[in-house]
Design a protein around this motif. Structure first.
Motif, PDB file in Angstrom:
ATOM      1  N   ALA A 146       0.848  -1.209   0.000  1.00 49.67           N
ATOM      2  CA  ALA A 146       0.000   0.000   0.000  1.00 49.67           C
ATOM      3  C   ALA A 146       0.874   1.247   0.000  1.00 49.67           C
ATOM      4  O   ALA A 146       0.560   2.234  -0.685  1.00 49.67           O
ATOM      5  CB  ALA A 146      -0.928  -0.001   1.212  1.00 49.67           C
ATOM      6  N   THR A 147       1.979   1.207   0.739  1.00 50.51           N
ATOM      7  CA  THR A 147       2.886   2.357   0.764  1.00 50.51           C
ATOM      8  C   THR A 147       3.510   2.566  -0.619  1.00 50.51           C
ATOM      9  O   THR A 147       3.644   3.702  -1.085  1.00 50.51           O
ATOM     10  CB  THR A 147       3.986   2.149   1.824  1.00 50.51           C
ATOM     11  N   ARG A 169       2.197   1.857  -3.478  1.00 53.23           N
ATOM     12  CA  ARG A 169       1.164   2.465  -4.313  1.00 53.23           C
ATOM     13  C   ARG A 169       1.069   3.970  -4.027  1.00 53.23           C
ATOM     14  O   ARG A 169       0.955   4.776  -4.950  1.00 53.23           O
ATOM     15  CB  ARG A 169      -0.165   1.770  -3.982  1.00 53.23           C
ATOM     16  N   ALA A 170       1.148   4.338  -2.741  1.00 55.27           N
ATOM     17  CA  ALA A 170       1.087   5.761  -2.372  1.00 55.27           C
ATOM     18  C   ALA A 170       2.303   6.508  -2.925  1.00 55.27           C
ATOM     19  O   ALA A 170       2.173   7.616  -3.444  1.00 55.27           O
ATOM     20  CB  ALA A 170       0.993   5.922  -0.850  1.00 55.27           C
ATOM     21  N   VAL A 171       3.485   5.902  -2.827  1.00 53.47           N
ATOM     22  CA  VAL A 171       4.703   6.553  -3.362  1.00 53.47           C
ATOM     23  C   VAL A 171       4.544   6.752  -4.872  1.00 53.47           C
ATOM     24  O   VAL A 171       4.875   7.815  -5.411  1.00 53.47           O
ATOM     25  CB  VAL A 171       5.971   5.726  -3.040  1.00 53.47           C
ATOM     26  N   HIS A 190       1.752   7.054  -6.537  1.00 52.92           N
ATOM     27  CA  HIS A 190       0.758   8.088  -6.807  1.00 52.92           C
ATOM     28  C   HIS A 190       1.297   9.490  -6.496  1.00 52.92           C
ATOM     29  O   HIS A 190       1.027  10.435  -7.243  1.00 52.92           O
ATOM     30  CB  HIS A 190      -0.518   7.827  -5.999  1.00 52.92           C
ATOM     31  N   THR A 191       2.039   9.642  -5.407  1.00 52.15           N
ATOM     32  CA  THR A 191       2.539  10.985  -5.052  1.00 52.15           C
ATOM     33  C   THR A 191       3.504  11.520  -6.110  1.00 52.15           C
ATOM     34  O   THR A 191       3.679  12.728  -6.223  1.00 52.15           O
ATOM     35  CB  THR A 191       3.302  10.994  -3.707  1.00 52.15           C
ATOM     36  N   GLY A 197       3.295  10.851  -9.431  1.00 51.67           N
ATOM     37  CA  GLY A 197       2.688  10.693 -10.758  1.00 51.67           C
ATOM     38  C   GLY A 197       3.006  11.825 -11.726  1.00 51.67           C
ATOM     39  O   GLY A 197       3.144  11.594 -12.932  1.00 51.67           O
ATOM     40  N   ARG A 198       3.114  13.040 -11.191  1.00 54.79           N
ATOM     41  CA  ARG A 198       3.435  14.187 -12.038  1.00 54.79           C
ATOM     42  C   ARG A 198       4.748  13.974 -12.801  1.00 54.79           C
ATOM     43  O   ARG A 198       4.981  14.605 -13.824  1.00 54.79           O
ATOM     44  CB  ARG A 198       3.570  15.422 -11.148  1.00 54.79           C
ATOM     45  N   ASP A 256       3.659  10.080 -15.150  1.00 53.36           N
ATOM     46  CA  ASP A 256       2.445   9.880 -15.936  1.00 53.36           C
ATOM     47  C   ASP A 256       2.565  10.669 -17.247  1.00 53.36           C
ATOM     48  O   ASP A 256       2.742  11.893 -17.224  1.00 53.36           O
ATOM     49  CB  ASP A 256       1.241  10.371 -15.117  1.00 53.36           C
ATOM     50  N   VAL A 292       9.317  17.047  -4.142  1.00 55.67           N
ATOM     51  CA  VAL A 292       8.363  15.955  -3.931  1.00 55.67           C
ATOM     52  C   VAL A 292       9.090  14.723  -3.374  1.00 55.67           C
ATOM     53  O   VAL A 292       8.631  14.096  -2.407  1.00 55.67           O
ATOM     54  CB  VAL A 292       7.603  15.621  -5.237  1.00 55.67           C
ATOM     55  N   VAL A 347       8.400  12.925   0.264  1.00 58.50           N
ATOM     56  CA  VAL A 347       7.984  11.519   0.329  1.00 58.50           C
ATOM     57  C   VAL A 347       8.984  10.705   1.158  1.00 58.50           C
ATOM     58  O   VAL A 347       8.591   9.880   1.997  1.00 58.50           O
ATOM     59  CB  VAL A 347       7.835  10.953  -1.100  1.00 58.50           C
TER      60      VAL A 347
END
Lengths: 195, 195
Positions: free
Chosen positions: B152-153, B155-157, B159-160, B162-163, B166, B185, B189
């Motif tokens: 889960a962590t 996944r959070a890393v 997502h944070t 993504g800029r 992506d 960022v 993190v």
């Protein structure tokens, strides 16, 4: 609409939003807006000198609705800075998710408009990161957050949470994992901010 | 191309990429690929049963190039977990930025293809977050990271940040502030991950 009502900029912008919703951003014209208000297009041009100025103003109004709702959270010093930051991020996500989910056509219209209106969007982003900066400054002053440069930290917080406010991700917001993903990102960011 | 060379899946995929670059994703056909290889389209269909299967395979190959490059960083336990995580995120951003900047037409082609290939993209994202999970698990085992649920962590890393990976954000990567934004960022993190 009753012609006796004064033709204000706000009334024109309300009508413009309705015209955009009905015709879409490609087809909506100033003549449509004037017709919806029962006035001449010259009357509309007295308030907004060009079609571009009218489109910019209606975009700005849409964006400002979000920032105005969030400003109340920034100002509410009865909540501690961590609480305010969590509430602010949750309120931003909720506002965007509602806009996208409640009225998808209008949302799609504004996504097109914001793509055109670089300056209005840049001002909006400055406004939002300015609000975040104030919460972070309060947290640093209270000794609960650590940051050498609250404005840069605010920008980083805004970027880390982009998945939950950038309209590009609107299709993902229906994913059942989204709420858990949002909570995990906010927890990670808050841990990173703590003094 | 010399007809004596054996027609392998890899040769077909190379030719497909070249055809996609030349004709764009809307117009490229299996006949174009066969013609580029000097073989019949039947020969191509013996390796890829449908045009859709060929498009999926070429997309997967493009995505896998990134994950394979990053796997080396995950495996390099001579670097401590924080160093590996920073290097991994920087390498991911660099790989994407190079793909977007060095060959914008091919990048645009693959952005269209990934939009079609939901399954290949989902597998790729699982692969990348799986790599992140291993680095975070190593950090937890070494006592330098804190996480109750490394997957889960991870996944959070992901997502944070993504800029900075992506492809939707590719136009922003030319902004002169991007490197400073990325550093801010990653620092935030990493602070959030520390035990």
């Amino acid at each position: 609409m009753a012609a006796t009502e004064t033709l204000t900029a706000e009334r024109i912008l309300e009508a413009t939003e309705e015209v955009l919703r009905r015709h879409g951003p490609a087809k909506a014209t100033v003549v449509d807006v004037a017709r919806a208000l029962g006035v001449s297009h010259g009357s509309v041009y007295r308030h907004f000198r060009t079609k571009a100025a009218l489109r910019e103003a209606v975009t700005k109004r849409w964006l400002d609705r979000t920032s105005e709702a969030l400003a109340g959270i920034v100002a509410d010093t009865s909540r501690d800075p961590e609480r305010r930051l969590r509430d602010w991020l949750a309120a931003l996500f909720e506002a965007k998710r509602h806009k996208a989910g409640d009225d998808p056509e209008l949302f799609a219209t504004y996504v097109v408009l914001t793509g055109e209106q670089g300056r209005a969007v840049a001002e909006h982003l400055d406004d939002l990161t300015g609000q975040l900066t104030r919460i972070i400054e309060d947290g640093v002053a209270a000794g609960v957050f650590s940051s050498d440069d609250p404005a840069a930290t605010a920008r980083a917080v805004f970027h880390t949470t982009g998945r939950f406010h950038d309209p590009q991700y609107a299709p993902e917001w229906k994913d059942p994992r989204t709420d858990a993903d949002f909570a995990a990102v906010v927890d990670l960011v808050l841990r990173g901010l703590r003094a």
